[in-house]
Design a protein around this motif. Structure first.
Motif, PDB file in Angstrom:
ATOM      1  N   LEU A 240       0.868  -1.101   0.253  1.00  0.00           N
ATOM      2  CA  LEU A 240       0.212   0.608   0.069  1.00  0.00           C
ATOM      3  C   LEU A 240       0.956   1.293   0.002  1.00  0.00           C
ATOM      4  N   ALA A 241       0.993   2.090  -1.315  1.00  0.00           N
ATOM      5  CA  ALA A 241       1.921   3.342  -1.098  1.00  0.00           C
ATOM      6  C   ALA A 241       0.805   4.323  -1.002  1.00  0.00           C
ATOM      7  N   VAL A 242       1.661   4.734  -0.147  1.00  0.00           N
ATOM      8  CA  VAL A 242       0.699   6.404   0.465  1.00  0.00           C
ATOM      9  C   VAL A 242       1.831   7.586  -0.406  1.00  0.00           C
ATOM     10  N   GLY A 243       1.442   8.135  -0.234  1.00  0.00           N
ATOM     11  CA  GLY A 243       1.870  10.251  -0.694  1.00  0.00           C
ATOM     12  C   GLY A 243       1.160  11.285  -0.236  1.00  0.00           C
ATOM     13  N   GLY A 244       2.301  12.333  -0.939  1.00  0.00           N
ATOM     14  CA  GLY A 244       0.857  13.381  -0.634  1.00  0.00           C
ATOM     15  C   GLY A 244       1.291  14.740  -1.661  1.00  0.00           C
ATOM     16  N   GLY A 266      -2.609   2.776  -4.175  1.00  0.00           N
ATOM     17  CA  GLY A 266      -2.481   4.000  -4.452  1.00  0.00           C
ATOM     18  C   GLY A 266      -3.045   5.007  -3.874  1.00  0.00           C
ATOM     19  N   ILE A 267      -2.393   5.960  -2.676  1.00  0.00           N
ATOM     20  CA  ILE A 267      -3.212   6.476  -1.757  1.00  0.00           C
ATOM     21  C   ILE A 267      -2.338   8.025  -1.875  1.00  0.00           C
ATOM     22  N   ILE A 268      -3.127   9.048  -2.984  1.00  0.00           N
ATOM     23  CA  ILE A 268      -2.058  10.376  -2.673  1.00  0.00           C
ATOM     24  C   ILE A 268      -3.357  11.733  -2.334  1.00  0.00           C
ATOM     25  N   GLY A 269      -3.191  11.768  -1.232  1.00  0.00           N
ATOM     26  CA  GLY A 269      -3.786  12.727  -0.873  1.00  0.00           C
ATOM     27  C   GLY A 269      -3.260  14.181  -0.641  1.00  0.00           C
ATOM     28  N   PRO A 270      -3.440  15.271  -0.104  1.00  0.00           N
ATOM     29  CA  PRO A 270      -2.729  16.513  -0.403  1.00  0.00           C
ATOM     30  C   PRO A 270      -2.042  17.268   0.805  1.00  0.00           C
ATOM     31  N   TRP A 271      -1.577  15.996   1.296  1.00  0.00           N
ATOM     32  CA  TRP A 271      -0.789  16.105   2.129  1.00  0.00           C
ATOM     33  C   TRP A 271       0.874  16.188   2.268  1.00  0.00           C
ATOM     34  N   SER A 272       0.956  17.189   2.862  1.00  0.00           N
ATOM     35  CA  SER A 272       2.854  17.361   3.278  1.00  0.00           C
ATOM     36  C   SER A 272       3.318  16.202   3.797  1.00  0.00           C
ATOM     37  N   HIS A 273       4.604  15.925   4.001  1.00  0.00           N
ATOM     38  CA  HIS A 273       5.649  14.701   4.751  1.00  0.00           C
ATOM     39  C   HIS A 273       5.190  14.770   5.882  1.00  0.00           C
ATOM     40  N   GLN A 274       3.605  13.116   5.620  1.00  0.00           N
ATOM     41  CA  GLN A 274       3.352  13.629   7.195  1.00  0.00           C
ATOM     42  C   GLN A 274       3.064  12.282   7.191  1.00  0.00           C
ATOM     43  N   TYR A 275       2.582  10.638   8.035  1.00  0.00           N
ATOM     44  CA  TYR A 275       1.703  11.158   8.048  1.00  0.00           C
ATOM     45  C   TYR A 275      -0.190  11.325   7.535  1.00  0.00           C
ATOM     46  N   PRO A 276      -1.565  10.583   6.771  1.00  0.00           N
ATOM     47  CA  PRO A 276      -2.096  11.768   6.555  1.00  0.00           C
ATOM     48  C   PRO A 276      -3.503  11.135   7.937  1.00  0.00           C
ATOM     49  N   ASP A 277      -2.978  10.468   8.866  1.00  0.00           N
ATOM     50  CA  ASP A 277      -4.092  10.922   9.717  1.00  0.00           C
ATOM     51  C   ASP A 277      -3.820  12.314  10.901  1.00  0.00           C
ATOM     52  N   ARG A 278      -2.963  13.144  11.197  1.00  0.00           N
ATOM     53  CA  ARG A 278      -2.485  13.889  11.885  1.00  0.00           C
ATOM     54  C   ARG A 278      -3.353  15.489  11.371  1.00  0.00           C
ATOM     55  N   GLY A 279      -3.693  15.249  10.517  1.00  0.00           N
ATOM     56  CA  GLY A 279      -4.054  16.377   9.945  1.00  0.00           C
ATOM     57  C   GLY A 279      -3.470  18.066  10.410  1.00  0.00           C
ATOM     58  N   LEU A 280      -2.763  17.849  10.245  1.00  0.00           N
ATOM     59  CA  LEU A 280      -1.547  18.917   9.435  1.00  0.00           C
ATOM     60  C   LEU A 280      -1.676  19.485   8.047  1.00  0.00           C
ATOM     61  N   PRO A 281      -1.408  21.130   8.084  1.00  0.00           N
ATOM     62  CA  PRO A 281      -1.899  21.569   6.341  1.00  0.00           C
ATOM     63  C   PRO A 281      -0.354  20.112   5.479  1.00  0.00           C
ATOM     64  N   PRO A 282      -1.498  20.939   4.957  1.00  0.00           N
ATOM     65  CA  PRO A 282      -2.744  21.227   4.262  1.00  0.00           C
ATOM     66  C   PRO A 282      -3.969  19.837   4.162  1.00  0.00           C
ATOM     67  N   GLY A 283      -4.054  19.633   5.250  1.00  0.00           N
ATOM     68  CA  GLY A 283      -5.416  18.186   5.647  1.00  0.00           C
ATOM     69  C   GLY A 283      -5.156  17.551   4.057  1.00  0.00           C
ATOM     70  N   GLN A 284      -6.265  17.016   3.983  1.00  0.00           N
ATOM     71  CA  GLN A 284      -7.612  16.385   4.413  1.00  0.00           C
ATOM     72  C   GLN A 284      -7.178  15.390   5.326  1.00  0.00           C
ATOM     73  N   ALA A 285      -7.376  15.388   6.120  1.00  0.00           N
ATOM     74  CA  ALA A 285      -6.777  14.329   7.825  1.00  0.00           C
ATOM     75  C   ALA A 285      -7.730  12.975   7.046  1.00  0.00           C
ATOM     76  N   ILE A 286      -7.216  11.836   7.255  1.00  0.00           N
ATOM     77  CA  ILE A 286      -8.380  10.758   7.070  1.00  0.00           C
ATOM     78  C   ILE A 286      -8.027   9.424   8.170  1.00  0.00           C
ATOM     79  N   GLY A 287      -8.974   8.074   7.583  1.00  0.00           N
ATOM     80  CA  GLY A 287      -8.743   7.331   9.061  1.00  0.00           C
ATOM     81  C   GLY A 287      -7.331   6.305   8.158  1.00  0.00           C
ATOM     82  N   PHE A 288      -7.000   7.039   8.478  1.00  0.00           N
ATOM     83  CA  PHE A 288      -5.576   6.045   7.761  1.00  0.00           C
ATOM     84  C   PHE A 288      -5.180   4.788   9.024  1.00  0.00           C
ATOM     85  N   LEU A 289      -5.157   4.990  10.039  1.00  0.00           N
ATOM     86  CA  LEU A 289      -5.008   4.088  10.402  1.00  0.00           C
ATOM     87  C   LEU A 289      -5.811   2.631  10.395  1.00  0.00           C
ATOM     88  N   GLN A 290      -6.972   3.410  10.049  1.00  0.00           N
ATOM     89  CA  GLN A 290      -8.226   1.895   9.657  1.00  0.00           C
ATOM     90  C   GLN A 290      -8.179   1.794   8.304  1.00  0.00           C
TER      91      GLN A 290
END
Length: 681
Positions: A240-244, A266-290
């Motif tokens: 499962l490859a994830v990026g922002g 693959g999942i690519i969100g609007p995120w910065s260099h972070q886990y996607p559940d952290r809610g840091l700019p530029p969002g949009q946080a998702i239920g990444f652990l689930q």
């Protein structure tokens, strides 16, 4: 913000244990294991990286490892050899030794009586890199991987090179950071009285990564080692490859989805260099652990969770926004593509002379000169955004003014781009120039003239035949070059203009070439290629949705920020000297007090300088101070490092200094100076 779930709400009660995992040479790696209380063996999940589970990553470890344990997995955090409280000495990043140790950890976990024999690996950044690289070694127990903000290409999709040019902004800065990180002592609370001896051994062993990285300016065997794109078929674990879209490593997600033979999503969100559940700019946080739990249950517990019925690529289509250095949440929507490359994306070509136009070029001139000021790139934003207030590029109008721009007519209808744009340019270098570089920026220009950066790319012209080679330009020759920009999903609204901006400089992202000559481009034989997604691609599709983010109970840490905090990014222009200076203060500074009594303080500053008209004036410096204290034990250790890099026409010169204190007295001091020939970068 993520919803915090207390352990009493989990399906399983959770226990935590610190232990040491033995290696074949007698060294042991420090590990922390969260396990569900059950008599049944469970799969193990491993996060393996150097960033010290005892302090630096402890806050984020607490967010996810207990959550996984509460949902039926043994979740394990391990420090690599020579870091944190692990035995051994620090080595090069992603070395063969580091990866072999990782394989040994996977096999050790699988052999434990509480483990069912199946192992998954996950991580963001370094942990994501190691997950992919160890998957390519294919240890039998490793069945699944979740890799976040990671790369399959260590040369051109990491912090080292960008289009074959030295990535000045992060090659230098990250080498400097890792010199300070690797020099930190083990913690006497966990390793005992031998900590000082082990610290001195560690201090003797550390070496600035910069020396090695600059010693390999082309994509040679050094970079191919550990680069998964060398052999995608070697990966047998489900990935499962994830990026922002705000992360520089996002291209890896598209390549993995396209090329892996193993099961992949693959999942690519609007995120910065972070886990996607952290809610840091530029969002949009998702239920990444689930979402990752669905992946683990599918491949480690044999349950059909429906995750393989999801589109092969799920991505966030960014809506057009006014330029800003941060967005609490980037507007957009989730889209799905069942395959990648997608049948719903087609390449549209824009001729630079006809469809895109530039002003101020006489009609009799076939070639247009591009010769940018040396400080072009000062508004590039942070290479590795981390969710801070000054991460993203501001309005690009000043950068556009330092470039040659080609603008389309206002769009009659909405256009959605998904994938990697590219440019094909017919070029000539002025007079006797044999080296140069091209930087291309794709911008969204609103009716009011504001210019928002969409994506960018670069090419060192000596690497135009491929990153493995160095070929000088023949004086007077005309050649066609082609290169891709970083991948993106972006919706251009009707009435907006597409802008392609070309420049010959991009400091401090790209180290400048020795000449100020620039290059000449033939617009009539040059093309912008955009991957345009059909506007009706989502018709009849079920909407892409994710659960709301969840995390475990946060670690109780007291934070104290410096009383005189520096600006995150400060641009200073010295008019008399003609110098531009960029100061960057990473937001990791301040003091943290941990529940076990540890006090961790950190301060860093990066400085980049260049003088107008003088590419050989480029220089950068990074300073780090890290202090670790245990007031109840009278323990006080501090590390201070400085790294400087400059360059003339023939060579780079790197200077570093490391000083370590114990109890206020200097314990160790060492300096380095290396002159490294400038072969390509």
């Amino acid at each position: 913000m993520p919803e915090v779930h207390h352990p009493t709400s989990y399906p399983y009660q959770v226990t935590r244990e610190d232990l040491r995992i033995p290696l074949s040479d007698g060294d042991r790696l420090y590990a922390r294991i969260w396990r569900p209380v059950t008599s049944e063996p469970v799969p193990a999940l491993l996060e393996y990286l150097p960033y010290r589970l005892g302090d630096w990553t402890a806050p984020r470890d607490a967010q996810r490892h207990p959550w996984y344990a509460g949902h039926g997995y043994a979740s394990v955090r391990v420090d690599i050899r020579g870091h944190g409280n692990s035995d051994g000495l620090p080595g090069d990043a992603y070395s063969a030794q580091e990866l072999a140790d990782g394989v040994a950890v996977v096999e050790w976990l699988a052999a434990q009586p509480w483990c069912s024999g199946g192992v998954g690996m996950f991580g963001t950044s370094w942990g994501g890199f190691d997950s992919l690289q160890i998957a390519a070694l294919a240890p039998e127990p490793l069945k699944a991987v979740v890799t976040v903000c990671a790369t399959d290409d260590r040369y051109d999709n990491d912090v080292h090179y960008f289009g074959g040019s030295v990535l000045a902004v992060d090659m230098h800065a990250w080498s400097a950071a890792m010199l300070a990180f690797a020099a930190r002592p083990p913690d006497p609370r966990y390793v005992g009285d031998d900590w000082r001896h082990r610290w001195l051994e560690r201090l003797e062993a550390v070496e600035p990564y910069l020396h090695t990285w600059l010693g390999h300016q082309s994509r040679d065997a050094y970079w191919r080692q550990g680069s998964v794109r060398e052999d995608y078929g070697a990966v047998r674990a489900a990935v499962l490859a994830v990026g922002g879209w705000a992360d520089p490593y996002r291209d890896t997600v598209l390549r993995l989805v396209e090329h892996l033979d193993a099961p992949v999503r693959g999942i690519i969100g609007p995120w910065s260099h972070q886990y996607p559940d952290r809610g840091l700019p530029p969002g949009q946080a998702i239920g990444f652990l689930q979402e990752t739990l669905r992946w683990w249950d599918q491949w480690l517990k044999g349950r059909d969770t429906g995750i393989m019925a999801e589109p092969k690529l799920r991505s966030w289509m960014n809506e057009s926004v006014r330029p800003a250095t941060s967005y609490p949440q980037r507007p957009g929507r989730w889209i799905g593509d069942d395959e990648w490359p997608s049948d719903d994306v087609r390449e549209i070509h824009y001729d630079l002379a006809e469809t895109l136009r530039t002003a101020g070029t006489p009609s009799t001139e076939r070639f247009v000169l591009v010769r940018s000021p040396q400080h072009t790139g000062i508004d590039a934003g942070r290479f590795l955004p981390l969710g801070d207030a000054a991460d993203l590029p501001p309005d690009q109008r000043e950068e556009d003014g330092r470039s040659v721009c080609f603008d389309a007519a206002p769009l009659p209808e909405r256009m959605e781009v998904l994938g990697r744009p590219a440019v094909r340019l017919r070029l000539r270098l002025p007079a006797e120039a044999t080296r140069g570089q091209v930087v291309a920026r794709l911008c969204d220009v609103a009716p009011d003239g504001s210019s928002t950066l969409v994506t960018r790319g670069a090419l060192n012209l000596s690497a135009r035949r491929g990153p493995e080679t160095v070929v000088d330009w023949e004086p007077g020759a005309v050649e066609e070059v082609e290169f891709e920009l970083l991948s993106i999903a972006h919706a251009f609204p009707p009435g907006h203009r597409i802008r392609l901006a070309l420049s010959s400089a991009y400091w401090p992202w790209v180290w400048p070439q020795p000449s100020t000559a620039g290059f000449l481009v033939d617009p009539g034989n040059s093309t912008l290629m955009l991957p345009v997604r059909h506007l009706a691609a989502d018709v009849g599709r079920a909407p892409i949705t994710f659960a709301e983010p969840e995390q475990a109970v946060p670690l109780e840490i007291r934070y104290a920020t410096p009383t005189e905090a520096r600006p995150e990014r400060l641009v200073v222009r010295d008019l008399a000297a003609g110098e531009w200076r960029l100061e960057v203060a990473p937001r990791s500074g301040g003091t943290r007090s941990y529940p076990d009594g540890l006090v961790h303080s950190e301060e860093a500053l990066e400085t980049y300088r260049i003088t107008e008209g003088d590419p050989l004036s480029a220089r950068c410096r990074s300073d780090w101070t890290i202090r670790l204290q245990r007031p109840d034990q009278g323990w006080d250790a501090m590390v201070r490092t400085s790294t400087e890099l400059d360059c003339d026409a023939e060579a780079f010169t790197a200077r570093s200094r490391l000083t370590a204190w114990e109890g206020g007295s200097v314990l160790y001091e060492r300096g380095w100076e290396r002159r490294i020939p400038r072969t390509a970068g």
